[in-house]
Design a protein around this motif. Structure first.
Motif, short mmCIF file in Angstrom:
data_model
loop_
_atom_site.label_atom_id
_atom_site.label_comp_id
_atom_site.label_asym_id
_atom_site.label_seq_id
_atom_site.Cartn_x
_atom_site.Cartn_y
_atom_site.Cartn_z
N VAL A 146 0.75 -1.14 -0.16
CA VAL A 146 -0.07 0.06 -0.01
C VAL A 146 0.73 1.32 0.11
O VAL A 146 1.43 1.51 0.88
N ASP A 147 1.01 1.87 -1.01
CA ASP A 147 1.78 3.03 -1.53
C ASP A 147 1.34 4.21 -2.01
O ASP A 147 0.57 3.79 -3.45
N SER A 148 0.81 5.15 -1.67
CA SER A 148 0.14 6.23 -2.43
C SER A 148 0.93 6.45 -3.62
O SER A 148 -0.03 7.31 -4.46
N VAL A 198 -7.55 2.78 -7.10
CA VAL A 198 -9.08 2.80 -7.23
C VAL A 198 -9.87 2.53 -5.83
O VAL A 198 -9.83 1.49 -5.38
N GLY A 199 -10.67 3.46 -5.49
CA GLY A 199 -11.29 3.16 -4.28
C GLY A 199 -13.11 3.27 -4.72
O GLY A 199 -13.47 4.09 -5.41
N VAL A 200 -13.60 2.40 -4.04
CA VAL A 200 -15.14 2.13 -3.91
C VAL A 200 -15.50 2.21 -2.56
O VAL A 200 -15.10 1.76 -1.67
N LYS A 210 -17.22 3.92 4.48
CA LYS A 210 -16.50 2.63 4.59
C LYS A 210 -16.30 2.44 3.06
O LYS A 210 -16.91 2.79 2.06
N GLY A 211 -15.32 1.55 2.66
CA GLY A 211 -14.87 1.17 1.11
C GLY A 211 -13.81 0.35 1.11
O GLY A 211 -13.27 -0.16 2.16
N VAL A 212 -13.46 0.17 -0.16
CA VAL A 212 -12.14 -0.66 -0.54
C VAL A 212 -11.43 0.16 -1.09
O VAL A 212 -11.65 0.68 -2.27
N ILE A 213 -10.06 0.31 -1.04
CA ILE A 213 -8.99 1.03 -2.19
C ILE A 213 -8.18 -0.16 -2.63
O ILE A 213 -7.39 -0.87 -1.78
N PHE A 214 -8.00 -0.14 -3.85
CA PHE A 214 -7.01 -1.14 -4.57
C PHE A 214 -5.88 -0.35 -5.06
O PHE A 214 -5.90 0.67 -5.56
N TYR A 215 -4.84 -0.95 -4.63
CA TYR A 215 -3.18 -0.49 -5.27
C TYR A 215 -3.16 -1.29 -6.49
O TYR A 215 -3.06 -2.57 -6.33
N VAL A 266 -1.95 -5.10 -6.02
CA VAL A 266 -0.92 -5.62 -5.21
C VAL A 266 -1.05 -5.12 -3.72
O VAL A 266 -0.34 -5.63 -2.88
N GLY A 267 -2.25 -4.56 -3.54
CA GLY A 267 -2.38 -4.02 -2.37
C GLY A 267 -3.90 -3.66 -1.95
O GLY A 267 -4.50 -3.29 -3.10
#
Length: 693
Positions: free
Chosen positions: A579-581, A586-588, A642-647, A654-655
């Motif tokens: 998890v690296d900014s 992509v955030g849902v 609340k949500g899910v962030i994909f890296y 990968v994160g």
């Protein structure tokens, strides 16, 4: 004697060759003349004149000298053995406070009764110091029964085991009158302490720890405890020794920056027991003291166990010799070793150069002692400034900010990023988190680069590069962790130049019998490549894997560890993978409910350490909710309940961060393990059921 031996070795071949030549010449003359040789050989010796007998005389001389030398050597040896035997017997007889049973000592009861009073007379001189405990002493006692000893010698001949188990006294320190311990009891010896000088005859010191440990674990943190538990699970009779430089038994670190600060119990600093978000109370220690075996008893216990040697630091490793050296020069050998030394909190150079007054007012937060010290500071001072916007800095800022509501404490947090946790979260979520921290009563200073720190007028003065000045009473530096790799040099282990830490393979091995786990391990992830992770769950996962491999499992690292952070009881997240900014994200998101908080998640799982509720199973494909869902919104900007962030890296996930979404980590783990490209991450987000009420 050694000179005679060496002379004989040099001259014996010459004598033998001369004798052989003599016999050969004599045999030839006999055959030619057909008559017996005279007593004096007529053969020509190779080293003499024809017809001379000088060589024979030399031969006889050598043989005679050898016999004389051998006899003298035997005489000196026997005489020396007698002296050493007598000295040993005298030394044994001079020992105080030793009760020798009458039955095994007495060979002839009648003679013993008559001869015992003469025992002191046999001790004429104290035993010379260099003769006590010499390697020749034991064989002499056993192999020289023909020596005629004194009566005391006869009664004391058997006690070779006593000689080996007793500490050697200082020679000449005892008077001759103390040479009669055989006829006194323990009670009588105790009644006459004046005959023994305490300083001259030290009492045997108890062994504080074993000199050898089949499993040696360096470091007393989470990784070591997880490894010890794993080793014992696979090898129930294993003897495990943990060495830690801390004074405490293994404990969990997350509560030090989370739940402990929200306790209403004023004695929490002493008890280190806290209430989880669900209200249940527990201790930060993994196990009570009764769980462990004392180091003194580790080698004796029948079924093995785990012992912890506290307050000791390993300063040197001898990899070839399979042993370590402690700071007090004590050596402990091992069969298999785990390095789990963790890390050391980083500090800013400007603080290190600021002087003693600033150093005294700076906390590097890591251990139990740091929690206790900061708790005291928060009650005694007016202002605390936290430098750092990562996990630890943000957690402490929220905790201290919540406490400041009931006091006059001013809490300031500064960091160089634009928003809180800016290196981890995407910018929009980092900004939202910053606002959340401010709502907890914290004064947040963003894009703050510290230029200088000084102490003036009773305050710590922090100058920023843009000219701003912050005055405070105390500083908490939460700027990361430096892996503790001090043993790398002496052990010859490789340190990774990019990530830091001991470089190990996928099985966490640095050498054939050395493993590394926890924060100090730079390991090869068979899915995500080389990494180093600084989180509680990784310490659990890597420690457990190292323990299994130390018992022969040979498993590679594949179980992705997770980590979590809570900004109080209402906002928290769990993350896995990279998890690296700086990576595309992509955030849902969806609207949060009352059950979407760390407190509710703790109540459901029953534990505040959320990774403890995980299992390694759940590899089956997750099932999306059958409830009709509204279409997900990417990067929703108004509310991130609340949500899910994909890296993403090369279109592959990968994160993953689960924002106020709990107990879904097995789903995230499977997505990363599969390593597939996903055309529509909205569909992937449905697997987490974030739109369920």
């Amino acid at each position: 004697m050694w000179t005679c031996k060496n002379l004989w070795k040099k001259l014996a071949p010459l004598a033998r060759s001369s004798s052989t030549l003599c016999r050969q010449n004599a045999r030839g003359v006999l055959l030619n003349n057909e008559r017996r040789l005279p007593l004096v050989p007529q053969a020509h010796m190779s080293s003499g004149t024809p017809g001379s007998g000088g060589d024979n005389n030399l031969y006889y001389l050598l043989v005679g000298a050898t016999c004389v030398g051998g006899g003298f050597y035997a005489y000196r040896t026997i005489k020396g053995d007698k002296e050493r035997y007598q000295e040993r017997i005298n030394e044994i007889a001079s020992r105080p406070n030793k009760v020798v049973p009458e039955q095994p000592i007495t060979e002839a009861p009648g003679e013993q009764a008559a001869e015992t009073p003469q025992a002191p007379e046999s001790v004429v001189e104290p035993a010379p110091e260099e003769s006590v405990g010499t390697p020749d002493a034991d064989p002499v006692v056993k192999s020289e029964p023909s020596v005629e000893p004194s009566p005391v010698e006869v009664t004391e001949e058997p006690p070779a085991p006593i000689v080996k188990s007793e500490p050697t006294p200082v020679a000449g320190s005892l008077p001759a009158e103390t040479a009669e311990p055989q006829t006194t009891t323990e009670t009588e010896s105790a009644a006459e302490p004046a005959t023994v000088a305490p300083a001259e005859v030290p009492a045997p010191t108890p062994v504080e720890f074993p000199s050898h440990a089949p499993y040696l674990l360096i470091g007393g943190g989470t990784a070591s405890f997880a490894a010890a538990r794993s080793i014992r699970a696979r090898d129930p009779g294993a003897r495990v020794l943990i060495i830690t430089d801390e004074p405490d038994l293994p404990y969990m670190r997350p509560p030090l920056s989370k739940e402990l600060w929200f306790s209403d119990d004023p004695s929490v600093v002493d008890t280190l027991r806290f209430k989880q978000w669900n209200g249940k109370e527990r201790s930060i220690y993994f196990q009570p003291p009764s769980f462990y075996v004392s180091p003194q008893d580790l080698e004796k216990v029948e079924n093995g166990g785990v012992a912890v040697l506290t307050g000791k630091k390993v300063v040197h490793m001898d990899v070839r010799g399979n042993k370590v050296t402690l700071s007090d020069d004590t050596e402990i050998s091992y069969d298999k070793c785990l390095i789990a030394t963790g890390g050391i909190p980083r500090n800013l150079q400007v603080i290190e150069r600021a002087g003693e007054e600033v150093t005294k007012r700076t906390t590097l937060f890591r251990k139990v002692e740091d929690f206790k010290a900061l708790d005291k500071v928060s009650r005694d001072t007016k202002s605390i400034t936290i430098i750092g916007g990562g996990f630890l800095g943000s957690e402490l800022a929220c905790a201290l900010g919540r406490r400041s509501a009931d006091s006059d404490l001013e809490v300031i947090q500064m960091f160089p990023e634009k928003g809180n946790m800016g290196k981890v979260l995407p910018e929009y979520l980092s900004n939202w988190t910053t606002a959340k921290v401010k709502s907890e009563g914290v004064a947040v200073i963003t894009e703050a680069l510290v230029k200088a720190v000084s102490f003036k007028d009773g305050k710590v003065e922090i100058k920023l590069k843009d000219g701003r000045v912050v005055k405070t009473d105390h500083i908490v530096a939460a700027v990361g962790l430096e892996p503790s790799v001090e043993l790398a040099k002496s052990a010859g282990l490789e340190v990774d130049s990019d990530f830091g830490g001991f470089r190990v393979n996928a099985e966490l091995q640095a050498r054939s019998n050395i493993w590394v786990a926890g924060d100090a391990a730079c390991f090869y992830d068979i899915r995500l490549g080389r990494r180093r992770v600084e989180h509680h769950d990784h310490a659990v996962v890597s420690g457990r894997l190292a323990g299994e491999n130390m018992t022969g499992a040979n498993k590679p690292y594949w179980h992705q560890s997770m980590f979590w952070s809570d900004l109080g009881p209402d906002v928290g997240y769990e993350a896995i993978g990279i998890v690296d900014s700086s990576l595309p994200t992509v955030g849902v998101f969806a609207k949060a409910t009352a059950k979407d908080t760390p407190k509710a998640a703790t109540e459901k799982s029953g534990t505040g350490i959320r990774s403890e509720s995980e299992t390694e199973g759940t590899a089956s494909s997750p099932v999306a909710s059958s409830t009709p869902e509204p279409p997900p919104v990417l990067e929703q900007k108004d509310n991130y309940g609340k949500g899910v962030i994909f890296y993403l890296r090369d279109k592959v996930v990968v994160g993953i961060i689960l924002w106020n979404v709990f107990n879904r980590m097995p789903v995230a783990r499977k997505i990363i393990k599969d390593g597939e490209e996903h055309a529509d991450l909205n569909e992937v987000a449905k697997l987490f059921n974030i739109h369920d009420d």
